[in-house]
Design an enzyme around this catalytic site. Sequence first.
Site, PDB file in Angstrom:
ATOM      1  CB  SER A 412      28.444 -10.971  17.786  1.00 17.84           C
ATOM      2  OG  SER A 412      27.936 -10.001  16.946  1.00 17.84           O
ATOM      3  CG  HIS A 433      23.442 -12.063  19.764  1.00 17.12           C
ATOM      4  ND1 HIS A 433      23.894 -13.340  19.509  1.00 17.12           N
ATOM      5  CD2 HIS A 433      23.911 -11.289  18.758  1.00 17.12           C
ATOM      6  CE1 HIS A 433      24.618 -13.320  18.408  1.00 17.12           C
ATOM      7  NE2 HIS A 433      24.634 -12.095  17.932  1.00 17.12           N
ATOM      8  CD  GLU A 445      22.594 -16.698  21.066  1.00 19.42           C
ATOM      9  OE1 GLU A 445      22.932 -17.877  21.017  1.00 19.42           O
ATOM     10  OE2 GLU A 445      23.418 -15.764  20.888  1.00 19.42           O
ATOM     11  CG  ASN A 483      27.714 -16.054  16.680  1.00 22.42           C
ATOM     12  OD1 ASN A 483      27.102 -16.597  15.747  1.00 22.42           O
ATOM     13  ND2 ASN A 483      27.680 -14.747  16.873  1.00 22.42           N
TER      14      ASN A 483
HETATM   15  N1  LIG Z   1      26.140  -7.595  11.589  1.00 21.81           N
HETATM   16  C1  LIG Z   1      25.731  -8.690  12.167  1.00 21.81           C
HETATM   17  O1  LIG Z   1      25.443  -9.698  11.517  1.00 21.81           O
HETATM   18  C2  LIG Z   1      25.558  -8.716  13.665  1.00 21.81           C
HETATM   19  C3  LIG Z   1      24.749  -9.687  14.233  1.00 21.81           C
HETATM   20  C4  LIG Z   1      24.540  -9.682  15.607  1.00 21.81           C
HETATM   21  C5  LIG Z   1      25.162  -8.743  16.387  1.00 21.81           C
HETATM   22  N2  LIG Z   1      25.981  -7.824  15.815  1.00 21.81           N
HETATM   23  C6  LIG Z   1      26.603  -6.849  16.708  1.00 21.81           C
HETATM   24  O2  LIG Z   1      25.893  -5.631  16.592  1.00 21.81           O
HETATM   25  C7  LIG Z   1      26.766  -4.530  16.802  1.00 21.81           C
HETATM   26  C8  LIG Z   1      26.666  -3.619  15.603  1.00 21.81           C
HETATM   27  O3  LIG Z   1      27.003  -4.316  14.442  1.00 21.81           O
HETATM   28  P1  LIG Z   1      26.605  -3.788  12.993  1.00 21.81           P
HETATM   29  O4  LIG Z   1      26.837  -4.910  12.077  1.00 21.81           O
HETATM   30  O5  LIG Z   1      25.278  -3.144  13.042  1.00 21.81           O
HETATM   31  O6  LIG Z   1      27.709  -2.668  12.748  1.00 21.81           O
HETATM   32  P2  LIG Z   1      27.644  -1.439  11.766  1.00 21.81           P
HETATM   33  O7  LIG Z   1      29.030  -1.022  11.541  1.00 21.81           O
HETATM   34  O8  LIG Z   1      26.759  -1.698  10.610  1.00 21.81           O
HETATM   35  O9  LIG Z   1      26.910  -0.308  12.621  1.00 21.81           O
HETATM   36  C9  LIG Z   1      27.460   0.273  13.763  1.00 21.81           C
HETATM   37  C10 LIG Z   1      26.891   1.679  13.847  1.00 21.81           C
HETATM   38  O10 LIG Z   1      27.220   2.205  15.107  1.00 21.81           O
HETATM   39  C11 LIG Z   1      27.570   3.568  14.948  1.00 21.81           C
HETATM   40  N3  LIG Z   1      28.432   3.927  16.077  1.00 21.81           N
HETATM   41  C12 LIG Z   1      29.697   3.559  16.296  1.00 21.81           C
HETATM   42  N4  LIG Z   1      30.138   4.053  17.475  1.00 21.81           N
HETATM   43  C13 LIG Z   1      29.096   4.735  18.000  1.00 21.81           C
HETATM   44  C14 LIG Z   1      28.892   5.460  19.207  1.00 21.81           C
HETATM   45  N5  LIG Z   1      29.869   5.587  20.086  1.00 21.81           N
HETATM   46  N6  LIG Z   1      27.709   6.025  19.409  1.00 21.81           N
HETATM   47  C15 LIG Z   1      26.713   5.890  18.522  1.00 21.81           C
HETATM   48  N7  LIG Z   1      26.842   5.239  17.375  1.00 21.81           N
HETATM   49  C16 LIG Z   1      28.010   4.653  17.115  1.00 21.81           C
HETATM   50  C17 LIG Z   1      28.281   3.642  13.627  1.00 21.81           C
HETATM   51  O11 LIG Z   1      28.210   4.939  13.088  1.00 21.81           O
HETATM   52  C18 LIG Z   1      27.473   2.633  12.793  1.00 21.81           C
HETATM   53  O12 LIG Z   1      26.407   3.251  12.114  1.00 21.81           O
HETATM   54  C19 LIG Z   1      28.127  -5.141  17.030  1.00 21.81           C
HETATM   55  O13 LIG Z   1      28.337  -5.275  18.408  1.00 21.81           O
HETATM   56  C20 LIG Z   1      28.026  -6.497  16.379  1.00 21.81           C
HETATM   57  O14 LIG Z   1      28.908  -7.432  16.907  1.00 21.81           O
HETATM   58  C21 LIG Z   1      26.180  -7.792  14.486  1.00 21.81           C
END
Ligand SMILES: NC(=O)c1ccc[n+]([C@@H]2O[C@H](COP(=O)([O-])OP(=O)(O)OC[C@H]3O[C@@H](n4cnc5c(N)ncnc54)[C@H](O)[C@@H]3O)[C@@H](O)[C@H]2O)c1
Length: 697
Positions: A412, A433, A445, A483
């Site tokens: 993000s 993104h 993005e 953001n």
């Molecule tokens: N949640 C949002 O609204 C949002 C929006 C845009 C971007 N993001 C970005 O997306 C990414 C993920 O966010 P999220 O909300 O899905 O998080 P989340 O915690 O829901 O999911 C992350 C997943 O990654 C897995 N994981 C962690 N380390 C790992 C590894 N080394 N290898 C494989 N799997 C692994 C975890 O088990 C988990 O299931 C982040 O970088 C976040 O900033 C999130």
Amino acid sequence: MSEFATYAVQGEIAVISMNKPPINGLGAALREGIGAGLTQALNDTNVKGIVLIGTPRAFSGGADITEFGTPKTTHEPTLRTVVEMMEAGNKPVIAAISGFCLGGGLELALGCHFRVALPDATLGLPEVKLGILPGGGGTQRLPRLLGFEKAVDMIVAGVHLPASKFKDTLLLDQIVEGDLLEAALAFARKVITQNEPLKRVRDRTVPDIPTDEALAEKRKAVVAAAKRFPAPVSCFDAVCASFKSASFDEGLAEERRLITELFKSPESHALRYTFAAERAAAKIPGLPDDTPLRAIKKVGVIGAGTMGGGITMNFISAGLPVVLLETKQEALDKGLATIRKNYETSMKKGKLTQAQLDACMALIQPTLSYQDFSDVDLVIEAVFENMDVKEQVFKTLDSVVKQGAILASNTSALNIDQIAQFTKRPQDVIGLHFFSPANVMRLLEVVRGDKTAPDVLATCMNMARKIKKIAVVSGVCDGFIGNRMLAQYRAAANELMVQGALPQQIDGAIQAFGFAMGPFRVADLAGLDISWAGRKRRAAASPTPVAPIVDDWICEAGRFGQKTGAGWYRYEAGKRDAIPDPIVEAMITKYRSENGIKPRKIEDSEIIERCMFALVNEAARILEERIAARASDVDIVYLNGYGFPAHVGGPMHYANTVGLPKVLQRLKDFAAEPGANPKWQPAALIVRLVERGTGFN
Ligand SMILES: NC(=O)c1ccc[n+]([C@@H]2O[C@H](COP(=O)([O-])OP(=O)(O)OC[C@H]3O[C@@H](n4cnc5c(N)ncnc54)[C@H](O)[C@@H]3O)[C@@H](O)[C@H]2O)c1
């Protein structure tokens, strides 16, 4: 005959072929060509019938919107003139319809005496989506053929449907297979041989005139659904004129009157601006259209959490196989179950069949091993937002994924250039993104790193289209376009709260402006704990003590938003209504008194100014730094990723509407207040544009 329309005679039949790429937009030159062809055919005594045909891609996609607002729109022959020429002529005109037959294109076909179409041609009058109505007689002719009910529903919603759906209606005389021109010529010969009377739609009457009560009821529903937009209601009224007017020509005059009004409306300006902005976002300065693309046949996704699951759905829904990787079987199972559940919800709504669901799920290859990534063409990482974790993931990817594959991060806010340095192929690294929920939100993005190769960027833009996203290119900075701006919007909202407005007043003003939710309700929905954790991390690392803010007290009270039943508001079990809470008000009061702040009365108009101009000012810096290529890209980000009200057209379009001199003056006012946030200093770009007397774009 003309650059865009050719004329040929086959036996007794004249064939006018429209050929103006990409979709036969009915600009002045094409209309002139059709008009000339018609004149020639009508004057040639050897010609007994006329076929009007387009290209396989389009009979015609409608008006040429690049000519909107220019004298070319009224240049004769106008669409209305062409339609009248055909309809009034004494020789049968047969529309041969393939591909898009939309808007002015369908109105052109409605002016013909007969219509034949390929089953997969797409027919509709989508003008309402640009905040206008079909102004070439469509609102008067369609109900005469389909009936009031069907026509009004189609025009008010702007839907388009395949020709096969109009089988057995008066809209189409024949649905044909195979060679369209041959079929249309055969149809024309039959009409000529059998001396069939010319079917002029204007001479028909609307078959199903509703009662006054039914009409009033339906209009009420249209008004309610239209919300801020005048166009659906005007579409409705125009269609009603098809049976309320004393004559066809009076109905046409009413259609004209209504469209003229709509053209002047700010809502229509915003929608037409957005339409052009979406198309502009696909054009990347310095990236030629013919940049070669890398083939994307198989995708890898890392992390099956909130984002990874949604991202996976985008690709499998588009028919691309996905290898989905997690660290633990349990997390993988949970991710897969969520994906299945999402599809099941769609299935229950009738949007998907069981067979389609099964086909999508079968495209996922769940895995715990990076070895399964050896043949993927694109990998998207969606693991925890932590640079150390990203480092480990990208180093591993570099060692297992084939050369030439694209390595993407869904971060993000983290620095894509730094992530790229974890690999020996920074040219293949890019940010993709997605927005949550990633299977629903249209925005993507595309974050271009310093070293990202042009073909990687071009491939990602192309891939975005395939998975039905609207992609906007962003440069690398904290939070990218969306953001980074959001942080200033939130800061402005917090400042207003501290100075005297309560969350419910701020949210109320923003919602009255057109957002579905104000900033505090959004925060409650998203959860307050993540940003709290971030603040604590930053405070621990800070050399000087960091004073707590109201947000911290809220979190310390265990109020993390909707998920804990309380945040900036309280929530009753199982309900989503945000109820103002005296506990929060007390915290705000305490904060003000501890900081010597005397609350002042704040008008809603000031709330809008501060929140919107905070977005605009930061966006101007983003433009100055070339993080975004154009102001309209910023608007596309806000309209598709942040719920910015569509009728306003995005923050930058809003600033143009308000006038940049006023924006600049208010920014100066805010910046001059004692203890003002330095972020209120007007961006240099705004100052320059005001000096030049222009706006954004
Ligand atoms: N949640 C949002 O609204 C949002 C929006 C845009 C971007 N993001 C970005 O997306 C990414 C993920 O966010 P999220 O909300 O899905 O998080 P989340 O915690 O829901 O999911 C992350 C997943 O990654 C897995 N994981 C962690 N380390 C790992 C590894 N080394 N290898 C494989 N799997 C692994 C975890 O088990 C988990 O299931 C982040 O970088 C976040 O900033 C999130």
